[in-house]
Design a protein around this motif. Structure first.
Motif, PDB file in Angstrom:
ATOM      1  N   THR A   1      -8.175  -1.714  -4.705  1.00 45.02           N
ATOM      2  CA  THR A   1      -8.769  -0.649  -3.896  1.00 45.02           C
ATOM      3  C   THR A   1      -8.919  -1.151  -2.460  1.00 45.02           C
ATOM      4  O   THR A   1      -9.067  -2.358  -2.229  1.00 45.02           O
ATOM      5  CB  THR A   1     -10.164  -0.219  -4.412  1.00 45.02           C
ATOM      6  N   THR A   2      -8.902  -0.224  -1.525  1.00 43.87           N
ATOM      7  CA  THR A   2      -9.063  -0.612  -0.121  1.00 43.87           C
ATOM      8  C   THR A   2     -10.452  -1.177   0.121  1.00 43.87           C
ATOM      9  O   THR A   2     -10.615  -2.101   0.922  1.00 43.87           O
ATOM     10  CB  THR A   2      -8.807   0.586   0.812  1.00 43.87           C
TER      11      THR A   2
ATOM     12  N   SER B   1      -0.044   4.556  -4.373  1.00 38.46           N
ATOM     13  CA  SER B   1      -0.201   5.993  -4.189  1.00 38.46           C
ATOM     14  C   SER B   1       1.181   6.594  -4.300  1.00 38.46           C
ATOM     15  O   SER B   1       2.162   6.001  -3.849  1.00 38.46           O
ATOM     16  CB  SER B   1      -0.792   6.307  -2.812  1.00 38.46           C
TER      17      SER B   1
ATOM     18  N   LYS C   1      -6.176   2.608   6.014  1.00 38.18           N
ATOM     19  CA  LYS C   1      -7.433   2.004   5.562  1.00 38.18           C
ATOM     20  C   LYS C   1      -7.354   0.487   5.499  1.00 38.18           C
ATOM     21  O   LYS C   1      -8.359  -0.192   5.654  1.00 38.18           O
ATOM     22  CB  LYS C   1      -7.825   2.550   4.186  1.00 38.18           C
ATOM     23  N   LEU C   2      -6.159  -0.047   5.262  1.00 45.39           N
ATOM     24  CA  LEU C   2      -5.987  -1.497   5.140  1.00 45.39           C
ATOM     25  C   LEU C   2      -5.657  -2.187   6.462  1.00 45.39           C
ATOM     26  O   LEU C   2      -5.586  -3.409   6.513  1.00 45.39           O
ATOM     27  CB  LEU C   2      -4.900  -1.822   4.108  1.00 45.39           C
TER      28      LEU C   2
ATOM     29  N   ALA D   1       0.835  -1.192   0.000  1.00 42.14           N
ATOM     30  CA  ALA D   1       0.000   0.000   0.000  1.00 42.14           C
ATOM     31  C   ALA D   1       0.870   1.242   0.000  1.00 42.14           C
ATOM     32  O   ALA D   1       1.787   1.372   0.811  1.00 42.14           O
ATOM     33  CB  ALA D   1      -0.918   0.005   1.222  1.00 42.14           C
TER      34      ALA D   1
ATOM     35  N   THR E   1       5.178  -1.054   3.879  1.00 42.54           N
ATOM     36  CA  THR E   1       3.906  -1.585   4.382  1.00 42.54           C
ATOM     37  C   THR E   1       4.162  -2.530   5.550  1.00 42.54           C
ATOM     38  O   THR E   1       3.459  -2.476   6.567  1.00 42.54           O
ATOM     39  CB  THR E   1       3.129  -2.289   3.252  1.00 42.54           C
TER      40      THR E   1
ATOM     41  N   VAL F   1      -2.500  -1.461  -3.453  1.00 44.65           N
ATOM     42  CA  VAL F   1      -3.157  -0.160  -3.555  1.00 44.65           C
ATOM     43  C   VAL F   1      -2.075   0.914  -3.623  1.00 44.65           C
ATOM     44  O   VAL F   1      -1.518   1.318  -2.602  1.00 44.65           O
ATOM     45  CB  VAL F   1      -4.095   0.090  -2.350  1.00 44.65           C
TER      46      VAL F   1
ATOM     47  N   GLU G   1      -2.350   7.041   4.232  1.00 51.57           N
ATOM     48  CA  GLU G   1      -3.813   6.932   4.250  1.00 51.57           C
ATOM     49  C   GLU G   1      -4.267   5.533   3.817  1.00 51.57           C
ATOM     50  O   GLU G   1      -5.128   4.924   4.459  1.00 51.57           O
ATOM     51  CB  GLU G   1      -4.438   7.993   3.339  1.00 51.57           C
ATOM     52  N   ASN G   2      -3.687   5.021   2.742  1.00 53.44           N
ATOM     53  CA  ASN G   2      -4.043   3.671   2.280  1.00 53.44           C
ATOM     54  C   ASN G   2      -3.630   2.612   3.293  1.00 53.44           C
ATOM     55  O   ASN G   2      -4.356   1.640   3.521  1.00 53.44           O
ATOM     56  CB  ASN G   2      -3.413   3.371   0.922  1.00 53.44           C
ATOM     57  N   LYS G   3      -2.467   2.786   3.897  1.00 54.18           N
ATOM     58  CA  LYS G   3      -2.020   1.829   4.907  1.00 54.18           C
ATOM     59  C   LYS G   3      -2.992   1.801   6.086  1.00 54.18           C
ATOM     60  O   LYS G   3      -3.352   0.725   6.573  1.00 54.18           O
ATOM     61  CB  LYS G   3      -0.606   2.174   5.373  1.00 54.18           C
TER      62      LYS G   3
END
Length: 174
Positions: A143-144, A112, A47-48, A39, A68, A110, A43-45
Motif C-alpha cells: 500500500t502507498t 492497479s 502517491k509514491l 506502481a 513506473t 502497489v 494515482e498510485n504513482k
C-alpha cells in the motif's frame, strides 16, 4: 500489514513502534541498498512520488518497472534503473534474477488495473514477486501508506535507535 497478521509494539514515537512492529513480523529494515518500485495507475504513482524522493535522498538505489521508471524520470527523480517483470524472463534485468541475486532489499508493489486481460497478467506477476520475496525474506509493501511509513521509519532509524524498556513501564499508560 495486510495479509500477514498483526503485531502491536510500544515505542516513544510512531516510528519507534513501527520499527519494532515490522521487525517483529520478520521484516528487515535495511539502512542502505536497493528498492524495487512498481506502481499501477497514475494515482498510485503520484502517491509514491514523495516516498521515492525520500528514499533517493536517503541513498537507496531506485529500481522500477518500465512505466513506473518512466513516471519517476518524467518527475526528474534522477537515476532510476528499469527492471522487467517476472512474466518477461527474456528481458534483462529481470525482477526474478535480481531477487535471487539479492540485489533488491525491499519492494514497494502497489498494483492497479482497469482491464481483465491486464488483471490476469498482473495477478501472475504480483503473486510471483510476493512468493519469491517471502521465500527470500525480502519485505514487500503493498500500500502507498505503508510504503510511506516504511520510508519514514528508515529515515528515523538513521538518527535514532528503537527504545528498549521493561513492559512494566507501560502498565499505566493511557
Amino acid at each position: 500489514m495486510q495479509s500477514t497478521g498483526e503485531a502491536a509494539c510500544f515505542g516513544d514515537s510512531f516510528y519507534d513502534a513501527l520499527a519494532k512492529g515490522l521487525t517483529s513480523v520478520g521484516y528487515s529494515l535495511p539502512t542502505q541498498g536497493s528498492v524495487l518500485i512498481s506502481a499501477g495507475g497514475s494515482e498510485n504513482k503520484e502517491k509514491l512520488l514523495q516516498t521515492a524522493l525520500l528514499l533517493k535522498s536517503l541513498g537507496y538505489k531506485l529500481l522500477a518497472t518500465e512505466h513506473t521508471a518512466e513516471f519517476l524520470s518524467d518527475k526528474r527523480i534522477g537515476d532510476v534503473e528499469v527492471v522487467y517483470k517476472i512474466s518477461e524472463p527474456q528481458r534483462k534485468p529481470n525482477i526474478a534474477d535480481l531477487l535471487y541475486e539479492r540485489k533488491i532489499d525491499f519492494i514497494i508493489n502497489v498494483p492497479s488495473t482497469s482491464t481483465l486481460e491486464k488483471y490476469v497478467g498482473m495477478l501472475y506477476d504480483e503473486y510471483q514477486i510476493r512468493r519469491k520475496a517471502v521465500e527470500l525474506g525480502i519485505p514487500v509493501l503493498i500500500t502507498t501508506e505503508l510504503a510511506d511509513s516504511f520510508a519514514k521509519t528508515l529515515e528515523w532509524l538513521k538518527h535514532n535507535e528503537t527504545t528498549k524498556k521493561p513492559l512494566e513501564s507501560y502498565e499505566n499508560v493511557g
